[in-house]
Structure formats: structure tokens, C-alpha cells
Design an enzyme around this catalytic site. Sequence first.
Site, PDB file in Angstrom:
ATOM      1  N   LYS B 193       9.974  24.561  43.206  1.00  0.00           N
ATOM      2  CA  LYS B 193       9.146  25.327  44.136  1.00  0.00           C
ATOM      3  C   LYS B 193       7.695  25.217  43.696  1.00  0.00           C
ATOM      4  O   LYS B 193       7.299  25.795  42.691  1.00  0.00           O
ATOM      5  CB  LYS B 193       9.551  26.814  44.137  1.00  0.00           C
ATOM      6  CG  LYS B 193       8.626  27.651  45.044  1.00  0.00           C
ATOM      7  CD  LYS B 193       8.809  29.145  44.878  1.00  0.00           C
ATOM      8  CE  LYS B 193       7.586  29.851  44.318  1.00  0.00           C
ATOM      9  NZ  LYS B 193       6.329  29.535  44.997  1.00  0.00           N
ATOM     10  N   GLY B 246       3.719  30.271  34.804  1.00  0.00           N
ATOM     11  CA  GLY B 246       3.022  31.253  35.623  1.00  0.00           C
ATOM     12  C   GLY B 246       2.680  32.470  34.797  1.00  0.00           C
ATOM     13  O   GLY B 246       2.489  32.373  33.589  1.00  0.00           O
ATOM     14  N   SER B 247       2.619  33.614  35.449  1.00  0.00           N
ATOM     15  CA  SER B 247       2.186  34.820  34.748  1.00  0.00           C
ATOM     16  C   SER B 247       3.309  35.374  33.860  1.00  0.00           C
ATOM     17  O   SER B 247       4.493  35.177  34.126  1.00  0.00           O
ATOM     18  CB  SER B 247       1.783  35.900  35.747  1.00  0.00           C
ATOM     19  OG  SER B 247       2.944  36.423  36.375  1.00  0.00           O
ATOM     20  N   THR B 248       2.868  36.084  32.815  1.00  0.00           N
ATOM     21  CA  THR B 248       3.832  36.720  31.915  1.00  0.00           C
ATOM     22  C   THR B 248       4.689  37.724  32.686  1.00  0.00           C
ATOM     23  O   THR B 248       5.899  37.831  32.456  1.00  0.00           O
ATOM     24  CB  THR B 248       3.086  37.394  30.745  1.00  0.00           C
ATOM     25  OG1 THR B 248       2.439  36.364  29.980  1.00  0.00           O
ATOM     26  CG2 THR B 248       4.034  38.148  29.832  1.00  0.00           C
ATOM     27  N   LEU B 249       4.079  38.427  33.606  1.00  0.00           N
ATOM     28  CA  LEU B 249       4.797  39.428  34.404  1.00  0.00           C
ATOM     29  C   LEU B 249       5.976  38.800  35.147  1.00  0.00           C
ATOM     30  O   LEU B 249       7.105  39.292  35.110  1.00  0.00           O
ATOM     31  CB  LEU B 249       3.824  40.046  35.409  1.00  0.00           C
ATOM     32  CG  LEU B 249       4.340  41.255  36.184  1.00  0.00           C
ATOM     33  CD1 LEU B 249       4.407  42.463  35.275  1.00  0.00           C
ATOM     34  CD2 LEU B 249       3.440  41.549  37.388  1.00  0.00           C
ATOM     35  N   GLY B 251       7.273  35.872  34.490  1.00  0.00           N
ATOM     36  CA  GLY B 251       8.159  35.267  33.488  1.00  0.00           C
ATOM     37  C   GLY B 251       9.263  36.221  33.064  1.00  0.00           C
ATOM     38  O   GLY B 251      10.429  35.831  32.899  1.00  0.00           O
ATOM     39  N   GLU B 269       6.355  29.108  30.408  1.00  0.00           N
ATOM     40  CA  GLU B 269       4.985  28.873  29.968  1.00  0.00           C
ATOM     41  C   GLU B 269       4.156  29.943  30.650  1.00  0.00           C
ATOM     42  O   GLU B 269       4.019  29.925  31.885  1.00  0.00           O
ATOM     43  CB  GLU B 269       4.499  27.496  30.420  1.00  0.00           C
ATOM     44  CG  GLU B 269       5.210  26.327  29.799  1.00  0.00           C
ATOM     45  CD  GLU B 269       4.744  26.017  28.386  1.00  0.00           C
ATOM     46  OE1 GLU B 269       5.381  25.182  27.749  1.00  0.00           O
ATOM     47  OE2 GLU B 269       3.748  26.617  27.928  1.00  0.00           O
ATOM     48  N   CYS B 303      -4.302  28.369  31.672  1.00  0.00           N
ATOM     49  CA  CYS B 303      -3.604  29.339  30.822  1.00  0.00           C
ATOM     50  C   CYS B 303      -4.110  29.300  29.379  1.00  0.00           C
ATOM     51  O   CYS B 303      -4.036  30.302  28.674  1.00  0.00           O
ATOM     52  CB  CYS B 303      -2.100  29.105  30.871  1.00  0.00           C
ATOM     53  SG  CYS B 303      -1.622  27.388  30.731  1.00  0.00           S
ATOM     54  N   GLU B 401      -5.972  38.604  30.304  1.00  0.00           N
ATOM     55  CA  GLU B 401      -6.256  37.271  30.820  1.00  0.00           C
ATOM     56  C   GLU B 401      -6.961  37.392  32.165  1.00  0.00           C
ATOM     57  O   GLU B 401      -6.420  37.972  33.091  1.00  0.00           O
ATOM     58  CB  GLU B 401      -4.950  36.492  30.992  1.00  0.00           C
ATOM     59  CG  GLU B 401      -5.160  35.032  31.357  1.00  0.00           C
ATOM     60  CD  GLU B 401      -3.856  34.277  31.525  1.00  0.00           C
ATOM     61  OE1 GLU B 401      -2.885  34.876  32.032  1.00  0.00           O
ATOM     62  OE2 GLU B 401      -3.796  33.096  31.151  1.00  0.00           O
TER      63      GLU B 401
END
Lengths: 479, 502
Positions: B193, B246-249, B251, B269, B303, B401
Site C-alpha cells: 500500500k 511511517g509514524s511511531t503511533l 507502528g 521503521e 525520518c 519529531e
Amino acid sequence: MNSTLLSTKAKVCSVPACISTLIATGKITTKVAEATSKDVDIAVDAAQKAFDTTWGLNVGGAGRAKMLGKLAQLMEEHQQELSALESLNNGKTFSWAMNADIPIAIETIRYYAGWADKIHGQVQETDEKKLTYSRHEPIGVVGQIIPWNFPLVMMTWKIGPALATGNCIVMKPSEFTPLTALRMCELIQEAGFPPGVFNLLTGYGSTVGAAIASHMKIEKIAFTGSTLVGRKVMEAAAKSNLKNVTLELGGKNANIICNDADLDQAVSWAVHGSYWNHGQACTAGSRIFVQSGIYDEFLAKFTEKSRALKVGDPFSPDSYQGPQVSKNQFDRIMGFIQSGKDQGATVVLGGDRNGTEGYFINPTIFTDTTPDMKIVQEEIFGPVGVVIKFEDEEDVVQQANDSVFGLAAAVFSQNITRALTIAHRLKAGTVWVNCVNQIHPNVPFGGFKQSGIGRELGEYALANYTAVKAVQVNLGYVM
Amino acid sequence: MPAIFSHRFDTPLYTGNVYVQTGLFINGAFVDASSRTTIDIFNPSTGKVITQVSEGTAKDIDLAVAAARNAFNTTWGLKVPGSARGQLLYKLATLMEESLEELAAIEALDNGTAFGVVKGWVVPFSIGLIKYYAGWADKISGQVIETDEGRLTYTRHEPIGVVGQIIPWNAPLLMFAMKIAPALAAGNTVVIKPSELTPLSALRVCSLVQEAGFPPGVLNVVVGYGNTVGSALSSHMNIDKISFTGSTLTGRKIMEAASKSNLKNITLELGGKSPNIIFNDADVDQAVSWACHGIFFAQGQICFAGSRIYVQSGIYDEFLAKFTIRSKAHKIGDPFGVDSYQGPQISSTQTERVMGYIKSGVDQGAKVHLGGQRHGDQDGNFITPTIFTDTRPDMKIVQEEIFGPVSVVIKFEDQEDVIQQANDTIYGLAAAVFTQDISQAFEVGHALKAGTVWVNCYNEVHAAVPFGGFKQSGIGREYGSYALEHYVNVKAMHINIKHKMG
């Protein structure tokens, strides 16, 4: 043997509660301290401190190798004692503990002692104006949770690679079988590991296990146990600090015996596959597929051989099989046996309790099953084998692979093409050909599908316990 | 039948026509979405709609997974030798090379990074990644392990099966290449995606994938939203592994979904707040240039951006003065403008987010040394290169970030103190050290808790060199031989030659 735990400096736990440790005749052996999440915090701090000062990269690989080697030596010197303790606490026979479990555990520590000074990164060629290399650093404080079925072996599979690569450990043994782990703490201390490098907390999964899985200062967790709990560990990691996770979970392993197998050998190995450790092995060959040409002969011989197994006191020299580990497990297995009967399978052997005291179950064989039966689908973790007749190779591979699990499998055939073709097609992390349950510290072990994530043993385990840092040094590029 | 997006470029840096399929790429063909709905794709430079693409949903994921599974079992996986997989990947790279300018133009239009940068670096690097993994495809080896002469014990490094991949919008083509290359080289089939903000370069590559001759179903591309398509991928019972950037959230959600579905393997990542440490003995002019590159490249939407710049007191004033002059000189504008260095942020949402951080810096008492404003049209997505000084460690602009062209410059004195400050973050993606002293370089470099440490450079990536995060910046490594480990299933084979059982 006292009720203390925590760091390798024996300390009294912060909560004066205790867990009773039973042996499988149902009588209380001793009590051990019950740790809680507060103790996890204390242990993590001790581990982090050790990592920053007296362990990690402060001790070179050779130093770590020496201590691990010493530990293996001490285990060897105390082999009988450890075997007796393991047998007493877990219920496996003293013979098995002495001749299999403890030697495997010692070999595993020795194997990883050999790796400790061989942790290599890479130097990658990019071009001459750069130096690019990777360091395989220890991660830091790692959490490890181990089960009750092979307590000492499981402990060494975990601490071997973790310590060899320079990590510090906070470990929770099973609340059922902590005794050999506690004894190991003393040997670890004697081997010279600095305080805080290895920390052991006896406690329950829902308190200590959960605290470890969601701890913000533990950077990696390794868990061996049920698939159900494995999911919770991974979820806790996701919700806390995204710690790395490796999991060794359940199995419902297929053992495929073809017409051209060495029949007597297949029978002997199948017995080992079903009843070793009272069936309390994630690798148990619990689904035995037998090709129609040899089915009747196999079943007859397998039944006879299984019937001849002696079930009894773990410390009696001719016992093959001791009790199941606990009342819970006993009830669970008996429940599965009942479900087999209820769902219409045929009991060819056993299917009942052995004796009237303790958790002994007779080796049990079911036939005339259908694929959807509980005893065919779900992991029983007891001395229960299901024997299924098959005709077609294509069909049996499909049946064997038709499981959410993918831990291990076996194939018996003397034909090189047939044996390897089938073996390579089985969706399992370990495939045995003309044997079962063979474990070596240098050969990786782990699950496909819902049987786990990652590999233990061998060189492969080292990757679970190292953090890769890429360093790029500019020698001439001008910006 | 889905439409073809066609666009005429008439710019100082590129003229030409491009054609991009807008359907979902499933089982080797471009198809309409099951829902027959579409997503508007915006040009971040103007805020205007470029085109619509088909919007995939969970149903399309099921179709894609079925196609991928079928291909894995019949025309890919272990049915095709590594050398053949390598040849196809190499062919794809060659076709991308032949379309290099066109791909760069599509990417610059969709993502906003300057055309010169995309053409000069992003696209060639992406092609290089595919070639690199093409070379690995026939070198996926297990081990033969000595036990004893009565046994043969070996391992197979088998492809896992169907892998799900989710990539972000900041470097779309690079992310696409980085994910599909190791997965395909190792024999997996892929359902990927792309970001719903930047799908165009991926869709263009799908046409090249067709042309290269990959069997249908080997690579499937489904454009859609995170909470539909992304979620479907991460909780799919028939996907064996997921890789997310993508974002930690998000992830965390991916990992949770994996644990609740089928315990699929995951690699992540995630974000970063990477420190760039510049010592007194650094080559100051070089440090300034690399520091600019570190934070303003791709509009700061990287990132591993060097967003916390620590400068030792002896050179602080000189550094700040030169860094300011250099940053001010960046030409901000249309990605296709002749000297453009910095383009727009990807969207109005992101622009507002970055402006919000700038405001928080001001509110919390930091000093705006340079910039801190929108550039040009106050409703547009361009932000001036921004430098904050006089910060405190607890400020949002120092902790979180930002993902924009906003730097924080912090004076330090002591080596030990700066290492501690640099490591005092939940992130651990990258870091840098500038010094000419060999001992200081490695002592500090090795002490930094980050998956990548640069010495006297910044933002350098190579296909052969592993990349990934410590701590909450991720799980696993990409690039190099390391990536392959995440795309194989190790099977241990024990063949009994002589041992008898009693």
C-alpha cells in the site's frame, strides 16, 4: 534451598508473599518468594546498571566466554544434583533429566560460550572515500519468560545467546518449576558474573510476566509458552516501548510414515515423538499419519511398544514416564481425552488415569478420527497420540500443513526422493527425516505461522540479542 | 476500466508527456476498486488536484492476497529459481533507468521534492536498490551445520510467503524500491500500500513490472487509506509478514494488529529526532553544509533528519552565522524551478502541523533565529528554513519529531554531557558526529544510541549498509544483507543417516 531470588546477590524480595512449589504427586516441596512488578523495576535497574558498568561492552567477548565456560563446568560438576532437582520439581524421570535434559543444557551454555568472542559486524564496500561498517551491539536489558516443560533446558536456550552477546537479563521462570533456575543463580554467581547481569524473579505471568512485557526500560523480550500468552506479550510490547519480540509457541506436529519406512524404527521414533516428556513438548509428534500399506502393522507395533512404557515414580530406574506437571495440566489433558471419546474417536490404548494418586496418565492412542476433532486440531500437551491412515502423498502433505501451527514435522521413508520432497514441502520450522525430537545447540529452532516469531539456537539466535548500528565515516566527500 | 492519467510537463527542467495508470494493480492487471470510489491526488506545490486514483478497500486486499498466494504457490516462491527472480528484478531496474526522467517528474509533481534532487539522486538510488537485490536473489543460502556423521543437518532460507508492505509519502519511489526489492529477491509475493498522498510513481512502476514480465500476482499495489487498507493488511490472516515505514503511533497499531490476528512477523521503521553533534575541531564549513543537508533536504520530511544540532561552544558563533547564511540562501519554490532546492511540504495538514510546532517553540520561549514563517502564499505549503536557538531540553521542538524544515541549534561544552543529551530521547534512528579527531569521532560515535551513526557527513545511505532504529524508532533492519533476514523463513532439516532408536 531457600526462598530467595532477584539479583545474583541473594536479596529478600520486597513482598513477603510466597508461591508454593509442588511436585507432581501433589505434595508441597517448598515455598519460593513471590515477586511483583515492583521487583521487576528493581531488577531492571540492577540490570541496566550492570550493563552500563560491568557488563555489555565493558567486558570483551573473551571475558564473557570465560564466565559462560565456567558456568558450563559448574553445571557439569553439579549434574546429578541439577537432574534430581529438575525431576523432583517437574516430574520428568531422573533418567531423562540426567541423560538428556541436563547434558543438553550444559552443551547449550558451552556452545554459546564459544560464540561470545565471535560477534561480528560487517564492513561494507561502498567506495574509497568512506568507511562503512556495522556493529552488532548488545541490546541492553532483555526480558525472558520460560515455561515449565523443560525448565533448565529452556533457561539455557535463553541465557546462552543473551549473555554471550553482552546483554543483561531479567528472567521469569515458570511459577511451577523454578527450582533449577534458582540453583543456577548460585552457579552463575560462582562462575563470576557481576551482580545484576542475571536476575531471576519467581512470580506469576499476570504480574511479573506482564510487567516484563510492558516495561519501558526492557528493550527486548523473548517468550516461550502458549500461543495465547504469546499474543499478549506481543501486544504489550506494541503498547509499551515497541521492544523487539521473539516467541516460541505451540505446535500440533505431523509425523508422516510412508509405506517404505523402516517400520520398526518408525515405531520406536513415533513412541519417542508422542511420549517423550509425557507429551509435554511443543515438538510432540501428536498427529501420526501412516500410509495404508503399513497401517495395520504399524498400529499393532506402536500399540505394543506404547503399552510397554512404564509409568511411575520419576526416581525409579525403570520409569519411562512420570506424572504430568500439575493438576491443571492433568485436568486439561483428561478433558481432551474425553472430547476424543465424545466426538467418536476410537481409544486403542489408554485414555485413562494411571493409578489414583498424582497426575499420571496412561499413554493413549486414538484412531478413527476426523480432521475437525479437537484432539486432531488442538495442542494437547500430554501423552496422547492420534494415528491417521493416509493413501496419497499429495493429500497427506496438505493435511499435515492444514494447521495454524508450524513448529515441527517428521517424515519416515527410505526413498531419498520421497523423503526429501515431502520434507521440504512441510510448513514447519524444523523437519526431521527418519527421526524425531533431535535437538542440537547449533541448529536453529523456531516456528512457522502461529508457532512463533524468530529462531533460537545456532548462530541464528545471536541476531535476536544484538542491535545493529551502522557507522559511516566520511573520508573525503565534500558537501 | 480505470482511467489513465496523462500529464504534459512544460517546465524549465523537464518537458514531456507522462501516462500513469490509476487503477489498483492486482494479479498483473490494472483494475477498478471494488467500491468504485476514488481518491484525489493533490499537487503539494499548488494545492490543486492532479488526478484521481482508484481507492482500494479491505475487499481489494482480499483479492490481492488471493492473487499473491496463488502466485507464490505456482509461479513464484520456490517454483522460480533465484537467478530468474534476479533477472526479472534487473529487467525492472533497466526499464526504470530508461524512464528515469519521467519517473523523476512524476515524483516531483506528486511529492514536491525538487526535480533536480529527485532526478539526480532519488530515482537513481531507487534503481540501484533494485539492482542490488537483483544480485542477491540467487545467493540466499542456508547453512550446513556439523553435528555428527550419522546425520545431515542443514537450514533452508525459504521465502515466507505473502508479505504486506505499507510505505509513507516522504520519498515514495525510494520507499517502494526499498520494500519490494528484498521481498521479491527472497521469493516472496507482495501486497503493498503506497501512501494515499503519493501513489503515482508506484503506479507508473507497475506498468514497468508488467512490461518486465513478472508473473501476475507477484507484486500487487493497492492504494487506499491507512484505516481501511493498512488495517486490512496488518490484521490479515493470510499475510505472513508485514513491513511498515511511517509514524511511531501507527507502528504500534500495526504490531498490535499482528499480535491479535495471526502473529505475523513485523518490521517497523518509525520516527526519529536525530542529533547532529559538531565539535570545536570540526571542519566548520563542511559541518555547516552537511548540517543544512541534514535538516533541510526534502523539506525536512526525512525520518532521520538531523533536527537537533549540538554545537560546541568554541565554534558556536561561527557555526550559527554560517549556518544561517547558508540556510537563507536556499531557493524555495516550485520543484520544477531552475534553482529550486526546497519545495512544498506534502500537504496543508502537514504544513499546519509544522507551523504548529514553530508556534509552540515561540510560545515556550525559544528564539526564532531564522525563518519561522510560511513562504509566499499564506495558504500554500511552503515554509521558510527555520532555525531555533535558546531552547530547553523539555520544549516540544526539542523532544518531538517535527518533520519539516525546522532545526534546533543547541550549544554544548562537555563531551559526556552532549552524549547524554543526544541519547535522551525515546527515538534512536540516526545521529552524527563532526570532528577531525579520530579518538573523539569513534568514542562519541559508538556511544550514540542510534541505528545509524554518521561521522563527518549526514544523510548518507547505501544499498549495502543496514538501516534501522534503536528504541522506539523501529524493529529490524533494512538494506544490505540484513534486510533479507526479515524476508525468509528458516527451516531446519535433520536427516537421520545412521542413528537407531531403541
